[in-house]
Design an enzyme around this catalytic site. Structure first.
Site, PDB file in Angstrom:
ATOM      1  N   LYS A 128       0.282  -7.812  -7.560  1.00  0.00           N
ATOM      2  CA  LYS A 128      -0.635  -7.104  -8.241  1.00  0.00           C
ATOM      3  C   LYS A 128      -0.590  -7.098  -9.587  1.00  0.00           C
ATOM      4  CE  LYS A 128      -1.370  -4.607  -3.762  1.00  0.00           C
ATOM      5  NZ  LYS A 128      -0.631  -3.484  -3.175  1.00  0.00           N
ATOM      6  N   GLN A 178       1.567   2.330  -3.250  1.00  0.00           N
ATOM      7  CA  GLN A 178       1.836   1.355  -2.155  1.00  0.00           C
ATOM      8  C   GLN A 178       2.359   2.166  -0.894  1.00  0.00           C
ATOM      9  OE1 GLN A 178       1.619  -2.118  -2.417  1.00  0.00           O
ATOM     10  NE2 GLN A 178       2.227  -2.099  -0.508  1.00  0.00           N
ATOM     11  N   ASP A 237      -7.796   1.604  -3.606  1.00  0.00           N
ATOM     12  CA  ASP A 237      -7.439   1.252  -2.338  1.00  0.00           C
ATOM     13  C   ASP A 237      -8.606   1.755  -1.191  1.00  0.00           C
ATOM     14  OD1 ASP A 237      -5.846  -0.751  -1.381  1.00  0.00           O
ATOM     15  OD2 ASP A 237      -3.933   0.541  -0.749  1.00  0.00           O
TER      16      ASP A 237
END
Length: 300
Positions: free
Chosen positions: A57, A101, A124
């Protein structure tokens, strides 16, 4: 075994195309508005798979010309320390997208973290606000992997309206949001799972079959309607088929679909690796650019 008859849905091609488009949007935002989209990724602990994702990323966001920050926190980070960092990023005007994450270490509460995350920066698509906008059919920041699935299907099949779609898996991360996106695309959608009666028969009804169940090679060729489009979201590490390599402890990554046999029946299919996974990061970058535009009042 005969050669595959299914068209391979190559995630690399579509991910590269999307990333190139993101780079153009980033350059335009800088040139016309003095805005550099910023992405902050928060990684707690040293999970090997998460380390790889986070590095990818960071590299791809920098390659697209974005501002990229990675916060690597030790395994023993406290809940208060993590929440304080997220609050700081919420307030940081240079950061337009925040990704924490998952999974977090066991002692940390994911729900508490998502509860304080600014929904406008939720690239996200995991906050309750984002989930509600998706379920209501409103514009929003939608989860990256499900959006990647939808892009691959549209690129492969064109108009999806009227198609029968079966999603195997009901997780909040993939299964449910994929089903919502397919509904928005005017598919007739069934969500199936481990308790579904006669799961193979349900799968055989699908023009579009999305496998997101987390069980290696669970879906066999005789579960698939001839000519169906198969999207395999699974990422499972298993021993090599070769007994010598397996004895050495070597492993490989496979999907939730038995790819070799399924390729003889499906009309099109994503490989693992090389399919949906590559799209996830590309959609994350697009979500970050979208978030930057909205925060600047440049996009409704």
């Amino acid at each position: 075994m005969p050669e595959s008859t299914a068209k391979l849905i190559d995630g690399k091609i579509y991910a590269e195309r999307l990333r190139a488009d993101v780079a153009i949007q980033v350059a335009e935002l800088k040139a016309n508005h003095g805005i550099q989209p910023g992405l902050a990724v928060v990684l707690v602990g040293d999970d090997p798979a998460s380390q790889i994702y986070v590095r990818s990323k960071g590299e791809h966001s920098l390659a697209a010309g974005m501002h990229s920050v990675t916060h690597r926190l030790p395994e023993d980070t406290t809940q208060d320390q993590l929440l304080a960092l997220v609050e700081d990023l919420n307030r940081d005007p240079l950061i337009h997208g925040i990704l924490v994450q998952l999974p977090l270490p066991k002692h940390l509460d994911e729900r508490a973290v998502l509860a304080i995350l600014n929904p406008e920066k939720d690239v996200d698509g995991l906050t309750m606000i984002s989930a509600g906008r998706l379920a209501s059919g409103l514009p929003g920041l939608y989860p990256c992997t499900p959006m990647g699935c939808l892009i691959l299907l549209r690129e492969t099949l064109g108009d999806l309206s009227g198609k029968r779609a079966v999603v195997v898996g009901r997780s909040m991360l993939v299964g449910r949001p994929v089903a919502q996106l397919l509904l928005q695309a005017d598919c007739t959608v069934t969500i199936a799972h481990s308790r579904t009666a006669d799961l193979p028969a349900v799968c055989r009804e699908a023009d579009i079959l999305v496998a997101a169940v987390g069980r290696p090679r669970m879906i066999k060729a005789d579960w698939i309607k001839p000519g169906a489009a198969v999207i395999d979201v699974g990422i499972n590490r298993v021993p090599f088929d070769d007994p010598i390599k397996a004895a050495e402890g070597r492993t490989k990554v496979v999907g939730d679909v038995d790819f070799k046999s399924a390729s003889q029946v499906a009309g099109s299919i994503t490989p693992v690796p090389g399919g949906v996974g590559l799209m996830t990061v590309a959609v994350l970058l697009q979500n970050t650019v979208t978030a930057a535009k909205r925060q600047a009042g440049l996009e409704a």
